[in-house]
Design an enzyme around this catalytic site. Sequence first.
Site, PDB file in Angstrom:
ATOM      1  N   CYS A 171      -4.887  -1.354   6.676  1.00  0.00           N
ATOM      2  CA  CYS A 171      -5.326  -0.152   6.867  1.00  0.00           C
ATOM      3  C   CYS A 171      -6.773   0.293   6.808  1.00  0.00           C
ATOM      4  O   CYS A 171      -7.313   1.172   7.309  1.00  0.00           O
ATOM      5  CB  CYS A 171      -4.421   0.670   5.866  1.00  0.00           C
ATOM      6  SG  CYS A 171      -4.271   0.209   4.043  1.00  0.00           S
ATOM      7  N   CYS A 191       0.902  -1.061  -0.069  1.00  0.00           N
ATOM      8  CA  CYS A 191      -0.065   0.037   0.048  1.00  0.00           C
ATOM      9  C   CYS A 191       0.794   1.194  -0.024  1.00  0.00           C
ATOM     10  O   CYS A 191       0.575   2.270  -0.907  1.00  0.00           O
ATOM     11  CB  CYS A 191      -1.021  -0.129   1.258  1.00  0.00           C
ATOM     12  SG  CYS A 191      -2.164   1.320   1.417  1.00  0.00           S
TER      13      CYS A 191
END
Length: 356
Positions: free
Chosen positions: A198, A103
């Site tokens: 996340c 990410c």
Amino acid sequence: MSTPLSSKIAVLLSGGVDSAVVVHELAQQGLRPDCFYIKIGPDEDEEWDCSSEEDLEMATAVARKYGCRLEVVDCHKEYWDRVTSYTMEKVRAGFTPNPDVMCNRLIKFGAFDEKAGRDYDLIATGHYAQTEWIDGEKWLTTSPDPVKDQTDFLAQIDDWQLKKALFPIGHYRKEEVRQIAEREHLVNAKRKDSQGICFLGKINYNEYIRRYLGENPGDIIDMETGKVIGQHRGLWFHTIGQRKGLGLGGGPWNVVKKDMQQNILYVIRGYEPVKAWSKEFSFHSFNFLTAKELPSRVSFKIRHTPDRHYADIQKIADGTYLLKSDYLIQGVAPGQFCVIYDEDHHKCYGSGEIVL
């Protein structure tokens, strides 16, 4: 750490306390950065419990407090096209991926730069990491907080991304960041840190995998006796070194091998079984952050813990290295990232994917 007043800075404001203190630190230097909230959570009609609405409210309050512009950048499609596809491809093949590592590379310093970050000199985040200029080159270096240090999560970013990266709270420990937030009466001063991937919020990682890969039951076999002692629901729900969530009695049990072709999960019983530990392994496709060669003597990590290990390194092919640890390491799994540091555990060279 002072930042040139002429720099045009974008802050990735998540809604958490760390990125909020980033804005405060820059404001203290007389800077007024532009703030961006990256949207990567599930679609609005998804049933998953995502905290993105509360995150955005917190980010908005922080930006307003410091007179900064806030813009929402939708990277939802990019996340699911890039990070989710990477994750599912790896787990389907029996590997242990790290979506948060990718990410950072593909979204926070990747898709965001494509959509909004190109006009900025620096992209500031709330990571616990530092950058230092050493012999004319910019290095990623560790945080003084060994528990919170996040250089391992950043070790796959590209060298050009590192050149744009700014970590204004990287020289602090977590308790110091909390103290600053409380002193400045930031709205999220007491907000708990996020855990896990996340965007998932309270959703279990296995649910995330089940959504895309479903279940594929098979045998669990005791490697020492060869006997079938249970059933798994899919090899992709398990990783090498796993000791919990196996549903087996008479343990503890350790996952030591996955046979993807036969759909068999091999385990071994005991608290410290030697077969569950490794002293040598290889890693390939090494991502260099700064230098283009590794020293022969290094420190390293294979997971996000304060633990550091020491080893000798031998190059065996282009981008592929053999690591010989000073002592046995538990839970070494193919697909994990091996993060390499200098022997002082200060400079981070980058990371490569483990192969066994």
